[in-house]
Design a protein around this motif. Sequence first.
Motif, PDB file in Angstrom:
ATOM      1  N   CYS A   7       0.834  -1.196   0.000  1.00 22.09           N
ATOM      2  CA  CYS A   7       0.000   0.000   0.000  1.00 22.09           C
ATOM      3  C   CYS A   7       0.869   1.248   0.000  1.00 22.09           C
ATOM      4  O   CYS A   7       2.075   1.193   0.221  1.00 22.09           O
ATOM      5  CB  CYS A   7      -0.935   0.005   1.213  1.00 22.09           C
ATOM      6  N   GLY A   8       0.226   2.384  -0.243  1.00 20.44           N
ATOM      7  CA  GLY A   8       0.939   3.656  -0.239  1.00 20.44           C
ATOM      8  C   GLY A   8       0.837   4.357  -1.569  1.00 20.44           C
ATOM      9  O   GLY A   8       0.404   3.785  -2.569  1.00 20.44           O
ATOM     10  N   GLY A   9       1.274   5.595  -1.587  1.00 19.97           N
ATOM     11  CA  GLY A   9       1.124   6.414  -2.781  1.00 19.97           C
ATOM     12  C   GLY A   9       2.340   6.466  -3.679  1.00 19.97           C
ATOM     13  O   GLY A   9       2.354   7.229  -4.649  1.00 19.97           O
ATOM     14  N   HIS A  10       3.373   5.701  -3.385  1.00 19.20           N
ATOM     15  CA  HIS A  10       4.601   5.771  -4.170  1.00 19.20           C
ATOM     16  C   HIS A  10       4.770   4.488  -4.975  1.00 19.20           C
ATOM     17  O   HIS A  10       5.159   3.449  -4.443  1.00 19.20           O
ATOM     18  CB  HIS A  10       5.789   6.021  -3.245  1.00 19.20           C
ATOM     19  N   LEU A  11       4.473   4.586  -6.257  1.00 14.94           N
ATOM     20  CA  LEU A  11       4.401   3.406  -7.118  1.00 14.94           C
ATOM     21  C   LEU A  11       5.771   2.844  -7.472  1.00 14.94           C
ATOM     22  O   LEU A  11       5.943   1.621  -7.540  1.00 14.94           O
ATOM     23  CB  LEU A  11       3.635   3.764  -8.402  1.00 14.94           C
ATOM     24  N   THR A  12       6.754   3.706  -7.703  1.00 15.09           N
ATOM     25  CA  THR A  12       8.047   3.251  -8.214  1.00 15.09           C
ATOM     26  C   THR A  12       8.712   2.194  -7.337  1.00 15.09           C
ATOM     27  O   THR A  12       9.087   1.120  -7.832  1.00 15.09           O
ATOM     28  CB  THR A  12       8.992   4.454  -8.418  1.00 15.09           C
ATOM     29  N   PRO A  13       8.894   2.424  -6.028  1.00 10.75           N
ATOM     30  CA  PRO A  13       9.517   1.370  -5.202  1.00 10.75           C
ATOM     31  C   PRO A  13       8.635   0.136  -5.072  1.00 10.75           C
ATOM     32  O   PRO A  13       9.148  -0.980  -4.938  1.00 10.75           O
ATOM     33  CB  PRO A  13       9.734   2.058  -3.847  1.00 10.75           C
ATOM     34  N   ILE A 101       2.927  -4.095   3.605  1.00  7.75           N
ATOM     35  CA  ILE A 101       4.130  -3.339   3.261  1.00  7.75           C
ATOM     36  C   ILE A 101       3.705  -1.939   2.851  1.00  7.75           C
ATOM     37  O   ILE A 101       2.950  -1.762   1.893  1.00  7.75           O
ATOM     38  CB  ILE A 101       4.910  -3.999   2.110  1.00  7.75           C
ATOM     39  N   SER A 102       4.188  -0.939   3.563  1.00  5.85           N
ATOM     40  CA  SER A 102       3.817   0.447   3.294  1.00  5.85           C
ATOM     41  C   SER A 102       4.965   1.200   2.637  1.00  5.85           C
ATOM     42  O   SER A 102       6.113   1.112   3.086  1.00  5.85           O
ATOM     43  CB  SER A 102       3.425   1.156   4.592  1.00  5.85           C
ATOM     44  N   PHE A 103       4.623   1.955   1.581  1.00  8.23           N
ATOM     45  CA  PHE A 103       5.592   2.843   0.947  1.00  8.23           C
ATOM     46  C   PHE A 103       5.225   4.306   1.168  1.00  8.23           C
ATOM     47  O   PHE A 103       5.570   5.174   0.373  1.00  8.23           O
ATOM     48  CB  PHE A 103       5.704   2.527  -0.549  1.00  8.23           C
ATOM     49  N   GLY A 104       4.508   4.582   2.267  1.00 10.22           N
ATOM     50  CA  GLY A 104       4.204   5.954   2.635  1.00 10.22           C
ATOM     51  C   GLY A 104       3.025   6.517   1.863  1.00 10.22           C
ATOM     52  O   GLY A 104       2.354   5.831   1.101  1.00 10.22           O
ATOM     53  N   HIS A 125       8.757   1.325   4.219  1.00 10.04           N
ATOM     54  CA  HIS A 125       9.961   1.853   3.580  1.00 10.04           C
ATOM     55  C   HIS A 125       9.779   3.345   3.350  1.00 10.04           C
ATOM     56  O   HIS A 125       8.748   3.781   2.846  1.00 10.04           O
ATOM     57  CB  HIS A 125      10.238   1.151   2.245  1.00 10.04           C
ATOM     58  N   GLU A 126      10.787   4.130   3.733  1.00 12.06           N
ATOM     59  CA  GLU A 126      10.763   5.577   3.531  1.00 12.06           C
ATOM     60  C   GLU A 126      11.795   5.949   2.477  1.00 12.06           C
ATOM     61  O   GLU A 126      12.973   5.632   2.598  1.00 12.06           O
ATOM     62  CB  GLU A 126      11.066   6.315   4.833  1.00 12.06           C
ATOM     63  N   GLN A 127      11.343   6.631   1.423  1.00 15.41           N
ATOM     64  CA  GLN A 127      12.230   6.973   0.316  1.00 15.41           C
ATOM     65  C   GLN A 127      12.961   8.297   0.502  1.00 15.41           C
ATOM     66  O   GLN A 127      14.068   8.479   0.023  1.00 15.41           O
ATOM     67  CB  GLN A 127      11.444   7.028  -1.001  1.00 15.41           C
ATOM     68  N   SER A 128      12.318   9.248   1.182  1.00 21.60           N
ATOM     69  CA  SER A 128      12.873  10.600   1.289  1.00 21.60           C
ATOM     70  C   SER A 128      13.884  10.723   2.415  1.00 21.60           C
ATOM     71  O   SER A 128      13.846   9.981   3.397  1.00 21.60           O
ATOM     72  CB  SER A 128      11.757  11.614   1.520  1.00 21.60           C
TER      73      SER A 128
END
Length: 366
Positions: A7-13, A101-104, A125-128
């Motif tokens: 889940c989350g709003g960041h598709l790339t990762p 699994i959350s990508f924020g 997972h945090e990308q920033s």
Amino acid sequence: MKKIVICGGHLTPALALIEQFENDKNCQILFFGRKYATEGSESLSAEYRVITQKGIRFFSVETGRLQRKFTKFTIPSLLKIPLGFLESFIFLLIERPTLIISFGGYLSVPVVFSGWLLGIATIAHEQSIIPGLATKINSIFAKKLFLSWPQTLSYFPKEKCQVIGNLIRKSIFKTSAKSIKISQFLNKSKKLILITGGNQGSHFLNKLVFTSLDIFDNYHIFHQVGTANFKGDWDFAARLKQKNYLAIDYIQPEDIGAVLNKASVVISRSGANTVWELAALAKPAILVPLPIAALGEQKANAKILEKAGSSIVIGQKDTDSKVIKTAVGQIITDYAKYKNDAQKFQKTLPLDAALKMALFIRKFCV
């Protein structure tokens, strides 16, 4: 077979992680996301389009968020927040996944919280370099936090954290495009400039392109307009007929590598995933951070590549056709320097984050 919710709003990762499980018979991926690009939009989101094309079950969660500025959608969005928690809880109760699994992103919060209520473990997972509010909230309920940058460790309990870098799609290293239209344009392109505001797009950058095409006469322009079609940007771009210009609403994963590898310069926002992929491919870039990004996140991301010497960072209020023309000319004139600095920084990046995260997740699939 164990069910894993992403889940989350960041598709790339998310796509990078999904690649690790494409032939895994022990895990079934489910995706919780938004069906439409933005609040009030009728355009399908990039995540809905790509995930459903892959044959992965997609659960549309309609939830609200705290918006950064007041619009006609602000009140309706706030009223949808309880709906997002209810939908997430029901979906999870029915599917009973082993892991979340959350990508924020705001959409991840009701999923992670509902999972906690149901006793379902979460990893995030945090990308920033500066974490978003969603990941800060999710960290309270998450079993494990994977981080892209060591500087982010100060925001979370260290015993929960592991720095692995950002997840990167294998497709960005491909040099040929599946789309015939894109392939033909790239083959004839010389001094290609890729302009993108991310998956949803940037109305500011789009408008800048529309009013500045004359300054790019000596270049070929590949323009990712975005899926949101804000103020009719995609409709306008589709009507433009210039031999050195190609507009696409969203570059599919099977085409993105060819476009990125062909580009001499990239002009873009500075979202975490964009910055990481530019660094991984050693691409000189001109970055215009989104000024309203939470806690100056995009400015901090952009500063990483500026410090590395591979990018020029320009504030949005200072950005116009003349400034962009000067910046492009500066990079092209001193291209060897920008490319060399980009390649030096490229060597410092870990590129196996997706594999490391997949190995951790597989412990839940036995």
